[in-house]
Scaffold this motif. Structure first.
Motif, mmCIF file in Angstrom:
data_model
loop_
_atom_site.group_PDB
_atom_site.id
_atom_site.type_symbol
_atom_site.label_atom_id
_atom_site.label_comp_id
_atom_site.label_asym_id
_atom_site.label_seq_id
_atom_site.Cartn_x
_atom_site.Cartn_y
_atom_site.Cartn_z
ATOM 1 N N ARG A 1 6.530 -11.278 -15.646
ATOM 2 C CA ARG A 1 6.276 -9.883 -15.997
ATOM 3 C C ARG A 1 5.379 -9.210 -14.967
ATOM 4 N NH1 ARG A 1 5.284 -11.959 -21.179
ATOM 5 N NH2 ARG A 1 3.072 -11.382 -21.001
ATOM 6 N N ALA A 2 4.427 -9.964 -14.442
ATOM 7 C CA ALA A 2 3.521 -9.399 -13.447
ATOM 8 C C ALA A 2 4.274 -8.958 -12.195
ATOM 9 C CB ALA A 2 2.441 -10.414 -13.087
ATOM 10 N N VAL A 3 5.238 -9.759 -11.776
ATOM 11 C CA VAL A 3 6.016 -9.403 -10.579
ATOM 12 C C VAL A 3 6.738 -8.079 -10.791
ATOM 13 C CG1 VAL A 3 7.983 -10.055 -9.149
ATOM 14 C CG2 VAL A 3 6.282 -11.776 -9.792
ATOM 15 N N TRP A 4 7.430 -7.943 -11.918
ATOM 16 C CA TRP A 4 8.166 -6.706 -12.185
ATOM 17 C C TRP A 4 7.217 -5.539 -12.387
ATOM 18 C CZ3 TRP A 4 12.929 -6.280 -10.869
ATOM 19 C CH2 TRP A 4 13.768 -7.400 -10.894
ATOM 20 N N ARG A 5 6.120 -5.776 -13.077
ATOM 21 C CA ARG A 5 5.178 -4.693 -13.358
ATOM 22 C C ARG A 5 4.526 -4.172 -12.083
ATOM 23 N NH1 ARG A 5 0.261 -5.114 -17.817
ATOM 24 N NH2 ARG A 5 0.172 -2.876 -18.302
ATOM 25 N N SER A 6 4.262 -5.059 -11.155
ATOM 26 C CA SER A 6 3.575 -4.666 -9.921
ATOM 27 C C SER A 6 4.382 -3.666 -9.110
ATOM 28 C CB SER A 6 3.253 -5.898 -9.077
ATOM 29 O OG SER A 6 4.448 -6.500 -8.577
ATOM 30 N N LEU A 7 5.704 -3.702 -9.239
ATOM 31 C CA LEU A 7 6.565 -2.848 -8.424
ATOM 32 C C LEU A 7 6.371 -1.365 -8.726
ATOM 33 C CD1 LEU A 7 9.856 -4.952 -8.532
ATOM 34 C CD2 LEU A 7 8.095 -4.924 -6.752
ATOM 35 N N ALA A 8 5.859 -1.051 -9.928
ATOM 36 C CA ALA A 8 5.618 0.350 -10.282
ATOM 37 C C ALA A 8 4.469 0.958 -9.488
ATOM 38 C CB ALA A 8 5.328 0.466 -11.780
ATOM 39 N N PHE A 9 3.690 0.095 -8.817
ATOM 40 C CA PHE A 9 2.484 0.579 -8.134
ATOM 41 C C PHE A 9 2.547 0.370 -6.622
ATOM 42 C CE2 PHE A 9 1.414 -0.835 -12.434
ATOM 43 C CZ PHE A 9 0.940 0.354 -12.969
ATOM 44 N N LEU A 10 3.752 0.282 -6.087
ATOM 45 C CA LEU A 10 3.904 0.045 -4.648
ATOM 46 C C LEU A 10 3.083 1.018 -3.793
ATOM 47 C CD1 LEU A 10 7.701 -0.814 -4.354
ATOM 48 C CD2 LEU A 10 5.803 -2.283 -3.669
ATOM 49 N N PRO A 11 3.110 2.325 -4.055
ATOM 50 C CA PRO A 11 2.341 3.231 -3.203
ATOM 51 C C PRO A 11 0.828 2.996 -3.270
ATOM 52 C CG PRO A 11 3.968 4.449 -4.481
ATOM 53 C CD PRO A 11 3.900 3.063 -5.054
ATOM 54 N N GLN A 12 0.368 2.462 -4.401
ATOM 55 C CA GLN A 12 -1.070 2.242 -4.577
ATOM 56 C C GLN A 12 -1.555 0.892 -4.027
ATOM 57 O OE1 GLN A 12 0.777 3.638 -7.408
ATOM 58 N NE2 GLN A 12 0.077 5.567 -6.514
ATOM 59 N N VAL A 13 -0.646 -0.068 -3.795
ATOM 60 C CA VAL A 13 -1.111 -1.412 -3.467
ATOM 61 C C VAL A 13 -0.722 -1.910 -2.076
ATOM 62 C CG1 VAL A 13 -1.130 -2.058 -5.911
ATOM 63 C CG2 VAL A 13 0.851 -2.631 -4.520
ATOM 64 N N VAL A 14 0.383 -1.463 -1.527
ATOM 65 C CA VAL A 14 0.834 -2.018 -0.239
ATOM 66 C C VAL A 14 -0.176 -1.677 0.857
ATOM 67 C CG1 VAL A 14 2.618 -1.975 1.519
ATOM 68 C CG2 VAL A 14 3.263 -1.936 -0.890
ATOM 69 N N GLY A 15 -0.773 -2.717 1.419
ATOM 70 C CA GLY A 15 -1.739 -2.539 2.483
ATOM 71 C C GLY A 15 -3.070 -1.959 2.035
ATOM 72 N N LYS A 16 -3.342 -1.955 0.720
ATOM 73 C CA LYS A 16 -4.544 -1.318 0.181
ATOM 74 C C LYS A 16 -5.531 -2.356 -0.361
ATOM 75 C CE LYS A 16 -2.790 2.755 0.918
ATOM 76 N NZ LYS A 16 -2.369 3.647 -0.181
ATOM 77 N N ASP A 17 -6.761 -1.892 -0.572
ATOM 78 C CA ASP A 17 -7.793 -2.698 -1.229
ATOM 79 C C ASP A 17 -7.668 -2.483 -2.733
ATOM 80 O OD1 ASP A 17 -9.070 -3.678 1.153
ATOM 81 O OD2 ASP A 17 -9.900 -1.669 1.436
ATOM 82 N N VAL A 18 -7.444 -3.579 -3.462
ATOM 83 C CA VAL A 18 -7.107 -3.500 -4.887
ATOM 84 C C VAL A 18 -8.042 -4.401 -5.685
ATOM 85 C CG1 VAL A 18 -5.310 -3.946 -6.612
ATOM 86 C CG2 VAL A 18 -4.695 -2.957 -4.391
ATOM 87 N N ARG B 1 1.250 -10.512 -3.214
ATOM 88 C CA ARG B 1 2.582 -10.678 -2.636
ATOM 89 C C ARG B 1 3.124 -9.373 -2.053
ATOM 90 N NH1 ARG B 1 5.844 -15.099 -3.997
ATOM 91 N NH2 ARG B 1 4.789 -16.713 -5.219
ATOM 92 N N LEU B 2 2.629 -8.246 -2.567
ATOM 93 C CA LEU B 2 3.056 -6.946 -2.058
ATOM 94 C C LEU B 2 2.240 -6.495 -0.852
ATOM 95 C CD1 LEU B 2 3.688 -4.981 -5.394
ATOM 96 C CD2 LEU B 2 5.373 -6.065 -3.889
ATOM 97 N N GLY B 3 1.305 -7.320 -0.441
ATOM 98 C CA GLY B 3 0.540 -7.002 0.760
ATOM 99 C C GLY B 3 -0.797 -6.352 0.506
ATOM 100 N N ALA B 4 -1.298 -6.426 -0.727
ATOM 101 C CA ALA B 4 -2.610 -5.863 -1.025
ATOM 102 C C ALA B 4 -3.718 -6.842 -0.656
ATOM 103 C CB ALA B 4 -2.711 -5.516 -2.511
ATOM 104 N N ARG B 5 -4.870 -6.306 -0.328
ATOM 105 C CA ARG B 5 -6.102 -7.084 -0.224
ATOM 106 C C ARG B 5 -6.756 -6.990 -1.605
ATOM 107 N NH1 ARG B 5 -5.430 -3.886 4.208
ATOM 108 N NH2 ARG B 5 -6.694 -2.232 3.239
#
Length: 210
Positions: free
Chosen positions: A37-54, A70-74
């Motif tokens: 569920r976490a994998v699918w849920r994370s996809l809704a936040f791509l603009p907020q997490v890819v390459g970002k500090d989370v 896995r989406l490239g967030a720190r």
């Protein structure tokens, strides 16, 4: 809406520190389904997490932290449950986790582009410490996602005493949609997106004023 009186700090510390959900370094309930569920849920936040500090506040066993990684967030996970953090560290060792209070975490002076918090606010003895943490750690223009029980939802029981979300000392604090939005607005956040929910729960993305 809240439980009165709130449990003592010691009661809550004992409840969460070592026994919450009977987790351990080798076991977390429904771990496989939580990870999917976490994998699918994370996809809704791509603009907020890819390459970002989370930051995830209330990360439990670390499933969303790993998904964001896995989406490239720190990404960093924070929780007061030591046994949950033991599981997270044992299974997602490539991620960073802290087992400490929000007040302790604020002292680290870290800041983030996105804070994810799901099913956390209802566990708190009041919103002040939580909102002070968001003010301290969210960068201007950054985002906060909040999910929590919604007693104003059409599918919430008319007699809220019968609602299974009413379960102190685990759940202590409840918001309607209006009061949750007002709380965030009072602390410098505006509603960016309301995802909505078929169940009695908030699912809202807020943005801090730039």
């Amino acid at each position: 809406m809240f439980v009165s009186p709130f449990p003592s700090a010691e009661t809550l510390r004992t409840f969460y520190r070592t026994n919450y959900r009977q987790a351990s370094a080798t076991f977390y309930p429904k771990a496989s389904s939580r990870r999917r569920r976490a994998v699918w849920r994370s996809l809704a936040f791509l603009p907020q997490v890819v390459g970002k500090d989370v930051l995830e506040i209330g990360c439990g066993g670390g499933f969303m932290v790993e998904a964001f990684k896995r989406l490239g967030a720190r990404v960093i996970g924070l929780d007061i449950s030591q046994n949950s953090i033991d599981y997270a560290r044992a299974h997602f060792g490539h991620c960073t986790f802290y087992c400490e209070t929000m007040q302790e975490f604020r002292q680290r002076g870290l800041q983030f582009d996105f804070v994810f918090t799901s099913e956390v606010m209802e566990h708190l003895p009041g919103p002040t410490d939580f909102m002070q943490t968001l003010e301290a750690v969210v960068r201007p223009g950054g985002f906060v996602y909040a999910s929590a029980p919604d007693y104003s939802h059409p599918r919430a029981p008319s007699d809220l005493i019968l609602w299974d979300a009413m379960c102190p000392p685990e759940h202590l604090l409840f918001f309607s949609s209006d009061t949750l939005i007002r709380l965030f607005t009072d602390h410098g956040f505006t509603l960016y997106r309301n995802f909505g929910s078929k169940t009695p729960a908030h699912s809202m993305l807020f943005r801090r004023s730039a």
